[in-house]
Scaffold this motif. Sequence first.
Motif, PDB file in Angstrom:
ATOM      1  N   ALA A 157      98.054  31.635  70.231  1.00 38.28           N
ATOM      2  CA  ALA A 157      98.937  30.476  70.389  1.00 38.28           C
ATOM      3  C   ALA A 157      99.695  30.154  69.105  1.00 38.28           C
ATOM      4  O   ALA A 157     100.839  29.674  69.149  1.00 38.28           O
ATOM      5  CB  ALA A 157      98.122  29.264  70.833  1.00 38.28           C
ATOM      6  N   ALA A 158      99.073  30.436  67.948  1.00 36.49           N
ATOM      7  CA  ALA A 158      99.690  30.101  66.662  1.00 36.49           C
ATOM      8  C   ALA A 158     100.209  31.316  65.905  1.00 36.49           C
ATOM      9  O   ALA A 158     100.828  31.168  64.849  1.00 36.49           O
ATOM     10  CB  ALA A 158      98.665  29.368  65.790  1.00 36.49           C
ATOM     11  N   SER A 159      99.994  32.515  66.439  1.00 31.74           N
ATOM     12  CA  SER A 159     100.308  33.742  65.702  1.00 31.74           C
ATOM     13  C   SER A 159     101.805  34.035  65.652  1.00 31.74           C
ATOM     14  O   SER A 159     102.505  33.921  66.673  1.00 31.74           O
ATOM     15  CB  SER A 159      99.593  34.928  66.353  1.00 31.74           C
ATOM     16  OG  SER A 159     100.035  36.157  65.784  1.00 31.74           O
ATOM     17  N   ALA A 163     105.417  34.695  68.418  1.00 32.94           N
ATOM     18  CA  ALA A 163     106.356  33.584  68.268  1.00 32.94           C
ATOM     19  C   ALA A 163     107.594  33.735  69.147  1.00 32.94           C
ATOM     20  O   ALA A 163     108.183  32.735  69.576  1.00 32.94           O
ATOM     21  CB  ALA A 163     106.774  33.459  66.798  1.00 32.94           C
ATOM     22  N   LEU A 183      97.189  27.225  74.433  1.00 31.99           N
ATOM     23  CA  LEU A 183      98.471  27.839  74.773  1.00 31.99           C
ATOM     24  C   LEU A 183      99.443  26.857  75.409  1.00 31.99           C
ATOM     25  O   LEU A 183     100.632  27.166  75.558  1.00 31.99           O
ATOM     26  CB  LEU A 183      98.244  29.026  75.718  1.00 31.99           C
ATOM     27  CG  LEU A 183      97.575  30.245  75.064  1.00 31.99           C
ATOM     28  CD1 LEU A 183      97.004  31.162  76.122  1.00 31.99           C
ATOM     29  CD2 LEU A 183      98.556  30.992  74.175  1.00 31.99           C
ATOM     30  N   HIS A 186     102.414  26.330  73.182  1.00 29.74           N
ATOM     31  CA  HIS A 186     103.334  27.432  72.865  1.00 29.74           C
ATOM     32  C   HIS A 186     104.610  27.264  73.686  1.00 29.74           C
ATOM     33  O   HIS A 186     104.559  27.172  74.919  1.00 29.74           O
ATOM     34  CB  HIS A 186     102.662  28.769  73.181  1.00 29.74           C
ATOM     35  CG  HIS A 186     103.428  29.961  72.681  1.00 29.74           C
ATOM     36  ND1 HIS A 186     104.601  30.377  73.259  1.00 29.74           N
ATOM     37  CD2 HIS A 186     103.182  30.812  71.652  1.00 29.74           C
ATOM     38  CE1 HIS A 186     105.050  31.449  72.620  1.00 29.74           C
ATOM     39  NE2 HIS A 186     104.214  31.717  71.629  1.00 29.74           N
ATOM     40  N   THR A 189     105.272  29.614  76.897  1.00 25.09           N
ATOM     41  CA  THR A 189     104.185  29.846  77.854  1.00 25.09           C
ATOM     42  C   THR A 189     104.527  29.370  79.264  1.00 25.09           C
ATOM     43  O   THR A 189     104.990  28.245  79.460  1.00 25.09           O
ATOM     44  CB  THR A 189     102.896  29.140  77.389  1.00 25.09           C
ATOM     45  OG1 THR A 189     102.420  29.771  76.193  1.00 25.09           O
ATOM     46  CG2 THR A 189     101.807  29.230  78.447  1.00 25.09           C
TER      47      THR A 189
END
Length: 297
Positions: A157-159, A163, A183, A186, A189
Amino acid sequence: MTKPDILCIGSVLWDIIGRSPSAMRLGSDVPGRITRLPGGVAMNIAMTLARFGLQPAALTAIGRDAEGDELVAACQRMGVDTSFAYRSDDLPTDRYMAVEGANGLIAAVADAHSLETAGDRILRPLADGRLGSATAPWAGQVALDGNLTEALLSDIAASPLFAAADLRVAPASPGKAERLRPLLAHPGTTLYVNLEEANLLSRAGAATAAEAAEALLARGAQRVLVTDGGRPAAEGTQGKGVIIGKPPEVLVTRVTGAGDTFMAAHLVAERRGAPREAALQAALQAAATYVSGDVGT
């Protein structure tokens, strides 16, 4: 090497399914059929995408045991690229076992421990340049399943590797639905859940798919699709509200894999330019055809 049309990240394993035409209850001992076929959420989605003419690649963990070699060969025959899969020397190939009767799914056990143990090793092709990197992330579609660990899903979710991705996410089972909560934030998503899974994520206790979609949007989800068996399904998008679709009435002969077929069909319809209502209806029709047994696995 040809670039995949879409990445399917998650479980690719052997589905061992016992089906009986009889209604079953606890302790039932009935005649039926037992099959072993390639399965897992990521694989079920990938197989459906391949049937629609796309070239999916699976990012997963597959053992270097005999079952793993058989599984890779079966994937290739079905048009699913496993060349990016993590092949482990010490982890066995995962399996899923279910029993289905005329009254639906009786019980299931998912043995996806190798996938969970492999962790972020399955994502290496997205970081080492084969499919992307932190500075040039994969910008296409990704079908992601909830068989990954909660920690790995939070990292995804943060990677920066994800992105730019169009993330299409399925929880794998109600018991794993809450793993997907990170998620929700994001921006790329789209969640595909059934009513029970939607209620676990939103904690709203919605009675219909439309109410559940509204509740998830209120909790920050960007886009959701909620199914409810043979009852109306819903699609909700931030800023565009919720629409409803009614599934065709069919005789249900199987249930394992129906949600994955719905997700794949919806994704394909959108790739072909279908508007919201048409994409939802196409997905419902594909799922109905699948559960009726008119399309092979």
